[in-house]
Scaffold this motif. Structure first.
Motif, PDB file in Angstrom:
ATOM      1  N   PHE A 147       0.828  -1.213   0.000  1.00 30.99           N
ATOM      2  CA  PHE A 147       0.000   0.000   0.000  1.00 30.99           C
ATOM      3  C   PHE A 147       0.857   1.255   0.000  1.00 30.99           C
ATOM      4  CE2 PHE A 147      -3.320  -2.869   1.947  1.00 30.99           C
ATOM      5  CZ  PHE A 147      -4.152  -2.836   0.830  1.00 30.99           C
ATOM      6  N   GLY A 148       2.025   1.178   0.663  1.00 28.49           N
ATOM      7  CA  GLY A 148       2.926   2.326   0.651  1.00 28.49           C
ATOM      8  C   GLY A 148       3.456   2.605  -0.738  1.00 28.49           C
ATOM      9  N   ALA A 149       3.849   1.531  -1.458  1.00 28.44           N
ATOM     10  CA  ALA A 149       4.364   1.695  -2.820  1.00 28.44           C
ATOM     11  C   ALA A 149       3.272   2.182  -3.765  1.00 28.44           C
ATOM     12  CB  ALA A 149       4.947   0.379  -3.316  1.00 28.44           C
ATOM     13  N   VAL A 150       2.070   1.633  -3.609  1.00 30.31           N
ATOM     14  CA  VAL A 150       0.940   2.073  -4.436  1.00 30.31           C
ATOM     15  C   VAL A 150       0.635   3.541  -4.188  1.00 30.31           C
ATOM     16  CG1 VAL A 150      -1.535   1.812  -4.849  1.00 30.31           C
ATOM     17  CG2 VAL A 150      -0.090  -0.217  -4.660  1.00 30.31           C
ATOM     18  N   ASN A 151       0.694   3.941  -2.925  1.00 34.66           N
ATOM     19  CA  ASN A 151       0.411   5.335  -2.573  1.00 34.66           C
ATOM     20  C   ASN A 151       1.434   6.282  -3.193  1.00 34.66           C
ATOM     21  OD1 ASN A 151      -0.989   7.451  -0.968  1.00 34.66           O
ATOM     22  ND2 ASN A 151       0.961   7.541   0.116  1.00 34.66           N
ATOM     23  N   ARG A 152       2.714   5.887  -3.168  1.00 33.36           N
ATOM     24  CA  ARG A 152       3.759   6.740  -3.755  1.00 33.36           C
ATOM     25  C   ARG A 152       3.646   6.818  -5.275  1.00 33.36           C
ATOM     26  NH1 ARG A 152       6.657   4.028   0.267  1.00 33.36           N
ATOM     27  NH2 ARG A 152       7.452   2.491  -1.228  1.00 33.36           N
ATOM     28  N   ALA A 153       3.143   5.751  -5.895  1.00 30.76           N
ATOM     29  CA  ALA A 153       3.075   5.702  -7.360  1.00 30.76           C
ATOM     30  C   ALA A 153       1.690   6.005  -7.919  1.00 30.76           C
ATOM     31  CB  ALA A 153       3.514   4.322  -7.854  1.00 30.76           C
ATOM     32  N   LYS A 154       0.751   6.344  -7.035  1.00 31.26           N
ATOM     33  CA  LYS A 154      -0.656   6.439  -7.469  1.00 31.26           C
ATOM     34  C   LYS A 154      -0.876   7.466  -8.574  1.00 31.26           C
ATOM     35  CE  LYS A 154      -2.006   9.566  -3.662  1.00 31.26           C
ATOM     36  NZ  LYS A 154      -0.681   9.618  -3.006  1.00 31.26           N
ATOM     37  N   TRP A 155      -0.175   8.605  -8.507  1.00 31.40           N
ATOM     38  CA  TRP A 155      -0.394   9.635  -9.534  1.00 31.40           C
ATOM     39  C   TRP A 155       0.145   9.174 -10.889  1.00 31.40           C
ATOM     40  CZ3 TRP A 155      -3.899  12.378  -7.586  1.00 31.40           C
ATOM     41  CH2 TRP A 155      -3.885  12.776  -6.250  1.00 31.40           C
ATOM     42  N   SER A 156       1.225   8.414 -10.867  1.00 36.01           N
ATOM     43  CA  SER A 156       1.783   7.882 -12.111  1.00 36.01           C
ATOM     44  C   SER A 156       0.874   6.816 -12.712  1.00 36.01           C
ATOM     45  CB  SER A 156       3.169   7.282 -11.851  1.00 36.01           C
ATOM     46  OG  SER A 156       4.022   8.237 -11.249  1.00 36.01           O
ATOM     47  N   LEU A 157       0.302   5.981 -11.832  1.00 37.16           N
ATOM     48  CA  LEU A 157      -0.552   4.888 -12.308  1.00 37.16           C
ATOM     49  C   LEU A 157      -1.843   5.401 -12.943  1.00 37.16           C
ATOM     50  CD1 LEU A 157      -0.164   2.425  -9.287  1.00 37.16           C
ATOM     51  CD2 LEU A 157       0.896   2.234 -11.540  1.00 37.16           C
ATOM     52  N   LEU A 158      -2.233   6.616 -12.608  1.00 39.08           N
ATOM     53  CA  LEU A 158      -3.484   7.160 -13.137  1.00 39.08           C
ATOM     54  C   LEU A 158      -3.365   7.636 -14.582  1.00 39.08           C
ATOM     55  CD1 LEU A 158      -4.921   9.204 -10.112  1.00 39.08           C
ATOM     56  CD2 LEU A 158      -5.910   7.170 -11.176  1.00 39.08           C
ATOM     57  N   VAL A 159      -2.124   7.831 -15.063  1.00 40.71           N
ATOM     58  CA  VAL A 159      -1.945   8.375 -16.419  1.00 40.71           C
ATOM     59  C   VAL A 159      -2.602   7.501 -17.484  1.00 40.71           C
ATOM     60  CG1 VAL A 159      -0.272   9.050 -18.175  1.00 40.71           C
ATOM     61  CG2 VAL A 159       0.146   9.604 -15.782  1.00 40.71           C
ATOM     62  N   PRO A 160      -2.250   6.202 -17.592  1.00 39.45           N
ATOM     63  CA  PRO A 160      -2.898   5.384 -18.633  1.00 39.45           C
ATOM     64  C   PRO A 160      -4.397   5.243 -18.417  1.00 39.45           C
ATOM     65  CG  PRO A 160      -1.591   4.008 -17.152  1.00 39.45           C
ATOM     66  CD  PRO A 160      -1.246   5.423 -16.842  1.00 39.45           C
ATOM     67  N   ILE A 161      -4.829   5.257 -17.164  1.00 40.14           N
ATOM     68  CA  ILE A 161      -6.267   5.152 -16.883  1.00 40.14           C
ATOM     69  C   ILE A 161      -6.999   6.371 -17.431  1.00 40.14           C
ATOM     70  CG2 ILE A 161      -8.016   5.062 -15.058  1.00 40.14           C
ATOM     71  CD1 ILE A 161      -5.989   3.521 -13.364  1.00 40.14           C
ATOM     72  N   ILE A 162      -6.420   7.546 -17.207  1.00 39.79           N
ATOM     73  CA  ILE A 162      -7.034   8.783 -17.695  1.00 39.79           C
ATOM     74  C   ILE A 162      -7.049   8.811 -19.223  1.00 39.79           C
ATOM     75  CG2 ILE A 162      -6.731  11.283 -17.855  1.00 39.79           C
ATOM     76  CD1 ILE A 162      -5.655  11.191 -14.980  1.00 39.79           C
ATOM     77  N   ILE A 163      -5.904   8.461 -19.842  1.00 39.25           N
ATOM     78  CA  ILE A 163      -5.795   8.526 -21.300  1.00 39.25           C
ATOM     79  C   ILE A 163      -6.736   7.534 -21.974  1.00 39.25           C
ATOM     80  CG2 ILE A 163      -4.265   8.124 -23.262  1.00 39.25           C
ATOM     81  CD1 ILE A 163      -1.972   9.159 -21.538  1.00 39.25           C
ATOM     82  N   LEU A 164      -6.596   6.256 -21.604  1.00 36.27           N
ATOM     83  CA  LEU A 164      -7.398   5.223 -22.263  1.00 36.27           C
ATOM     84  C   LEU A 164      -8.854   5.280 -21.834  1.00 36.27           C
ATOM     85  CD1 LEU A 164      -4.891   2.229 -22.066  1.00 36.27           C
ATOM     86  CD2 LEU A 164      -5.333   3.759 -23.978  1.00 36.27           C
ATOM     87  N   GLY A 165      -9.087   5.553 -20.552  1.00 36.52           N
ATOM     88  CA  GLY A 165     -10.465   5.667 -20.078  1.00 36.52           C
ATOM     89  C   GLY A 165     -11.197   6.808 -20.746  1.00 36.52           C
ATOM     90  N   GLY A 166     -10.492   7.930 -20.920  1.00 41.55           N
ATOM     91  CA  GLY A 166     -11.116   9.084 -21.565  1.00 41.55           C
ATOM     92  C   GLY A 166     -11.428   8.839 -23.027  1.00 41.55           C
ATOM     93  N   ILE A 167     -10.479   8.163 -23.733  1.00 45.88           N
ATOM     94  CA  ILE A 167     -10.694   7.868 -25.150  1.00 45.88           C
ATOM     95  C   ILE A 167     -11.818   6.849 -25.320  1.00 45.88           C
ATOM     96  CG2 ILE A 167      -9.662   6.859 -27.227  1.00 45.88           C
ATOM     97  CD1 ILE A 167      -6.978   7.974 -26.279  1.00 45.88           C
ATOM     98  N   TYR A 168     -11.689   5.738 -24.598  1.00 46.14           N
ATOM     99  CA  TYR A 168     -12.663   4.654 -24.751  1.00 46.14           C
ATOM    100  C   TYR A 168     -14.037   5.066 -24.233  1.00 46.14           C
ATOM    101  CZ  TYR A 168     -13.953  -0.258 -25.382  1.00 46.14           C
ATOM    102  OH  TYR A 168     -14.528  -1.425 -25.814  1.00 46.14           O
TER     103      TYR A 168
END
Length: 422
Positions: free
Chosen positions: A211-232
């Motif tokens: 959970f600590g690693a996920v928390n530190r990387a959470k903003w980075s992990l959202l990039v593909p979600i935003i891009i692909l989620g927004g397109i699809y």
């Protein structure tokens, strides 16, 4: 004879190490001067109008977003997250390197950018863990090829424009193949590491660490979600998604991660501008090159040649793949997509291939060109980072080349891997 002048001039200047965009332009100019049927004015106009395309605006913005995120501490955070899950296993650092490259590929859209961003951190870390430097560099160089397979992908944008197909569908189609090839690389890394005795880190998995690693990387992990989620989801187009990615990257890197300072922006924008200009020059000159091919009916001649060899769709597809593998050794990916899509796409349609499936197969095939000399851009980037000589690196990357070929073959003969979410 016109075709001979066109290709002869092009390969001559390529052999003289002239940049590919310039070589394409000179080849078109020489051919226009040779042939009375081709106007130089027509070529110069095409050089400009070919880049006057709304979808092409996505390319400089995706490049800029990748540059910003690359400077924003994303690689370290992604590696820490991947290492939590696989670091304790045999070959854990190698598998974590592949996973990190997969994550960064979902941000950069570029193979060399993925190698540069991930390699600078991962290669020294793997060497410190006891890995051979040649193998460590080969892992990064090979997994960097995923940069144009996992969306967003600049070559997929170019294929979509050249074939008049949905860029969003191509992005969705690249997800499973990219992950699939990444898993194959991890499997090979595990068995090789087991053979060489590369152990994992002596740390137990805990949910607290996860959970600590996920928390530190959470903003980075959202990039593909935003891009692909927004397109699809129909919220924005791929071009608009690229702009959103830039804005998001600025906010995350400058204000949330706080690792990009005001003084860094000059270098970021300079590198992005130079990369964008180089690609746009290639697009313009390659389009003029392709126009001459069309005027000389060369695509139809090649299509007829393929279909005259065999009527078996699998045989023809394998012939196309073999041709693209050779092309990838000598021609930049962007130029290859623009030049050969109009030639090979009609052949693919005639043998009944789904357009998106063919597009992904073409991109995966050309992605292998990143690790095959003499062009092999990823090889040069990786060698520059690690200091490993080119002959030794080429030898070390051969097993990954075989892994990529296996993945390519399975993706080519199993369309469901590409069309699963379409």
């Amino acid at each position: 004879m016109t075709a001979f002048v066109l290709f002869g001039t092009f390969f001559l200047f390529m052999a003289l190490t002239v940049p590919i965009g310039i070589a394409l332009g000179i080849a078109g100019l020489v051919t226009a001067m040779y042939s009375s049927n081709i106007s130089i004015t027509f070529l110069s106009q095409g050089l400009v109008t070919s880049t006057d395309n709304f979808a092409l605006m996505a390319i400089p913005f995706f490049i800029l977003a990748g540059e910003i995120m690359g400077k924003g501490g994303i690689s370290t955070r992604l590696f820490d997250l991947a290492n939590v899950f696989v670091g304790r296993f045999t070959g854990g650092f190698a598998m974590a390197a592949v996973i990190t490259s997969m994550f960064f590929a979902a941000i950069s859209g570029s193979g060399p950018a993925t190698v540069a961003a991930v390699g600078g951190i991962m290669i020294p870390a793997m060497v410190a863990q006891g890995y051979d430097k040649k193998f460590a560099t080969a892992v990064i160089v090979a997994s960097g090829s995923l940069g144009i397979i996992i969306p967003p992908s600049i070559p997929m944008v170019l294929f979509g424009i050249s074939a008049n197909e949905s860029i969003g569908d191509l992005f969705i189609g690249g997800i499973v193949p990219g992950i699939f090839i990444g898993i194959l690389m991890m499997i090979w890394s595990y068995f090789y590491s087991k053979k060489m005795g590369y152990k994992g880190v002596d740390e137990k998995f805990t949910f607290k660490k996860m959970f600590g690693a996920v928390n530190r990387a959470k903003w980075s992990l959202l990039v593909p979600i935003i891009i692909l989620g927004g397109i699809y989801g129909g919220i924005f187009t791929p071009t608009e998604a690229a702009v959103v990615a830039v804005v998001y990257a600025l906010i995350v890197s400058a204000f949330l991660h706080k690792e990009v300072k005001f003084k860094d922006f000059y270098g970021i924008f300079k590198n992005s501008a130079l990369s964008s200009v180089a690609i746009l020059i290639i697009i313009g000159t390659a389009n003029a090159f392709g126009t001459i091919l069309s005027m000389e009916r060369i695509p139809q001649v090649i299509a007829d040649a393929f279909l005259s060899v065999s009527e078996n769709s699998t045989v023809i597809l394998l012939m196309i793949i073999l041709l693209l593998l050779v092309i990838g050794c000598f021609i930049d990916t962007s130029a290859a997509v623009i030049i050969f899509t109009p030639i090979l796409f009609p052949v693919a349609l005639q043998i009944g291939m789904d357009p998106v499936h063919f597009g992904v197969v073409m991109i995966v095939t050309l992605a292998i060109g990143f690790i095959t000399p003499p062009l092999g851009v990823n090889l040069f980037v990786g060698s520059g980072i690690s200091g490993v000589g080119m002959p030794a690196l080429v030898k070390a990357v051969i097993p990954f080349f075989i892994v990529l070929l296996i993945g390519l073959f399975l993706i080519a003969v199993i369309p469901e891997l590409t069309l699963l979410f379409l």
